[in-house]
Scaffold this motif. Structure first.
Motif, PDB file in Angstrom:
ATOM      1  N   PRO A 238       0.796  -1.224   0.000  1.00  0.00           N
ATOM      2  CA  PRO A 238       0.000   0.000   0.000  1.00  0.00           C
ATOM      3  C   PRO A 238       0.826   1.269   0.000  1.00  0.00           C
ATOM      4  O   PRO A 238       0.404   2.289  -0.545  1.00  0.00           O
ATOM      5  N   VAL A 239       2.020   1.229   0.611  1.00  0.00           N
ATOM      6  CA  VAL A 239       2.813   2.449   0.681  1.00  0.00           C
ATOM      7  C   VAL A 239       3.278   2.884  -0.703  1.00  0.00           C
ATOM      8  O   VAL A 239       3.232   4.060  -1.043  1.00  0.00           O
ATOM      9  N   LYS A 240       3.700   1.915  -1.516  1.00  0.00           N
ATOM     10  CA  LYS A 240       4.179   2.258  -2.854  1.00  0.00           C
ATOM     11  C   LYS A 240       3.036   2.750  -3.732  1.00  0.00           C
ATOM     12  O   LYS A 240       3.176   3.734  -4.469  1.00  0.00           O
ATOM     13  N   LEU A 241       1.880   2.080  -3.642  1.00  0.00           N
ATOM     14  CA  LEU A 241       0.709   2.488  -4.411  1.00  0.00           C
ATOM     15  C   LEU A 241       0.221   3.861  -3.961  1.00  0.00           C
ATOM     16  O   LEU A 241      -0.067   4.742  -4.778  1.00  0.00           O
ATOM     17  N   GLY A 242       0.144   4.051  -2.646  1.00  0.00           N
ATOM     18  CA  GLY A 242      -0.339   5.325  -2.114  1.00  0.00           C
ATOM     19  C   GLY A 242       0.587   6.473  -2.439  1.00  0.00           C
ATOM     20  O   GLY A 242       0.142   7.557  -2.832  1.00  0.00           O
ATOM     21  N   LEU A 243       1.898   6.240  -2.294  1.00  0.00           N
ATOM     22  CA  LEU A 243       2.872   7.294  -2.551  1.00  0.00           C
ATOM     23  C   LEU A 243       2.807   7.779  -3.991  1.00  0.00           C
ATOM     24  O   LEU A 243       2.850   8.978  -4.258  1.00  0.00           O
ATOM     25  N   ALA A 244       2.715   6.846  -4.919  1.00  0.00           N
ATOM     26  CA  ALA A 244       2.705   7.222  -6.326  1.00  0.00           C
ATOM     27  C   ALA A 244       1.511   8.112  -6.653  1.00  0.00           C
ATOM     28  O   ALA A 244       1.652   9.169  -7.275  1.00  0.00           O
ATOM     29  N   ASN A 245       0.311   7.699  -6.223  1.00  0.00           N
ATOM     30  CA  ASN A 245      -0.902   8.450  -6.566  1.00  0.00           C
ATOM     31  C   ASN A 245      -0.992   9.775  -5.824  1.00  0.00           C
ATOM     32  O   ASN A 245      -1.357  10.806  -6.416  1.00  0.00           O
ATOM     33  N   ILE A 246      -0.679   9.770  -4.529  1.00  0.00           N
ATOM     34  CA  ILE A 246      -0.758  11.001  -3.741  1.00  0.00           C
ATOM     35  C   ILE A 246       0.249  12.027  -4.241  1.00  0.00           C
ATOM     36  O   ILE A 246      -0.068  13.206  -4.426  1.00  0.00           O
ATOM     37  N   SER A 247       1.479  11.579  -4.448  1.00  0.00           N
ATOM     38  CA  SER A 247       2.527  12.494  -4.892  1.00  0.00           C
ATOM     39  C   SER A 247       2.187  13.117  -6.235  1.00  0.00           C
ATOM     40  O   SER A 247       2.355  14.327  -6.442  1.00  0.00           O
ATOM     41  N   MET A 248       1.693  12.301  -7.162  1.00  0.00           N
ATOM     42  CA  MET A 248       1.368  12.834  -8.480  1.00  0.00           C
ATOM     43  C   MET A 248       0.227  13.842  -8.411  1.00  0.00           C
ATOM     44  O   MET A 248       0.229  14.846  -9.129  1.00  0.00           O
ATOM     45  N   GLY A 249      -0.752  13.599  -7.535  1.00  0.00           N
ATOM     46  CA  GLY A 249      -1.849  14.539  -7.377  1.00  0.00           C
ATOM     47  C   GLY A 249      -1.384  15.904  -6.902  1.00  0.00           C
ATOM     48  O   GLY A 249      -1.763  16.941  -7.465  1.00  0.00           O
TER      49      GLY A 249
END
Length: 295
Positions: A238-249
């Motif tokens: 979840p950390v890798k998935l969450g980081l990618a989407n949150i950061s890009m937003g």
């Protein structure tokens, strides 16, 4: 099901995406401290961002290292994910985390100008707000509470079942802390830019590299899950998935602030004075930061 040739190509693409995202994300940590050094001030940068980054990337590094090298945690992960027992964590994730921790400490140290031989300018915020401090302490207490629960259950010799808390849950708690802090670390800077109607002091190059890294990280995670023919690999990391989407937003928000709403902004340096030239609608306005007087 992918053929062997397709699997080989996918593994190569995953490896390539992994090191490309590592490169992009790693390089993204340099524009901000270099900008601070060039300007000889942290004016325009909120201290909340690097402070939350220090704890966040510490959690990220520890969780990644444990996923890679702890036989106990890897066994517990395999039990919970029997279809794809191999964690979708790679060595480049750990290398990125260690490097990120170091660079975050460097940026946060720049809020003490005497350490860098800079003059202390008036009006530069150097203390994080109470919400940020509350998040830091709350995160630490949450992880500590998870550790206490795991130790208590192990001491009573509870058998492993769906309700049993394990060391894997401690690792997940570190991961969720990182995701939480990633969400929260950008908000003070977004608000600061909005109040000032300027992105001066905030490196847009950092955000462009961060956006590229997030897209590549997400691509690698999708490829790895496809190779395992089990999309639970996405939720299992979840950390890798969450980081990618949150950061890009948030990257997109900063890009809009810089290129559409308030800028772009260029800075001209003259000796020890920092002069910013704001170009909006071709109007050039020079402001002398020191003393806040206009030139």
């Amino acid at each position: 099901m992918l053929s062997k040739h397709q699997q080989d190509i996918a593994r190569t693409l995953s490896w390539l995406c992994g090191w490309l995202y590592f490169t992009a994300w790693s390089l993204s940590f340099y524009p901000q401290p270099l900008l601070n050094y060039q300007r000889r001030t942290t004016s325009g940068l909120t201290p909340d961002f690097p402070l939350l980054n220090v704890l966040g990337f510490t959690c990220y590094t520890v969780s990644t290292a444990v996923f890679l090298y702890s036989p106990v945690v890897r066994e517990q992960y395999a039990v919970r994910h029997p279809v794809s027992p191999e964690p979708t964590v790679r060595f480049n994730d750990l290398a990125f985390g260690v490097h990120a921790c170091i660079m975050c400490v460097v940026v946060y140290s720049q809020f003490w100008p005497k350490l860098w031989g800079w003059k202390q300018l008036a009006g530069v915020k150097r203390q994080a707000n109470k919400t940020t401090l509350g998040l830091l302490w709350g995160s630490l207490i949450g992880v500590a509470a998870t550790i206490v629960v795991v130790l208590a259950q192990n001491s009573h010799g509870n058998s492993r079942d769906a309700s049993t808390w394990e060391w894997l849950d401690v690792v997940y708690s570190l991961s969720f802390v990182k995701v939480l802090l990633t969400v929260c670390k950008y908000i003070p800077q977004v608000l600061a830019n909005f109040r000032r109607k300027s992105t001066t002091g905030w490196s847009i190059v950092q955000q462009l590299l961060d956006l590229s890294g997030g897209a590549l990280s997400l691509t690698q995670l999708v490829i790895d899950s496809a190779l395992q023919d089990d999309w639970s690999g996405l939720t299992g990391n979840p950390v890798k998935l969450g980081l990618a989407n949150i950061s890009m937003g948030f990257d997109i928000i900063f890009i809009v602030q810089h290129f559409v709403l308030y800028g772009p902004v260029e800075e001209v340096h003259s000796g020890s004075e920092v002069v910013q030239a704001c170009g909006r609608d071709d109007e050039r306005t020079a402001l002398l930061v020191r003393g806040g007087s206009a030139v």
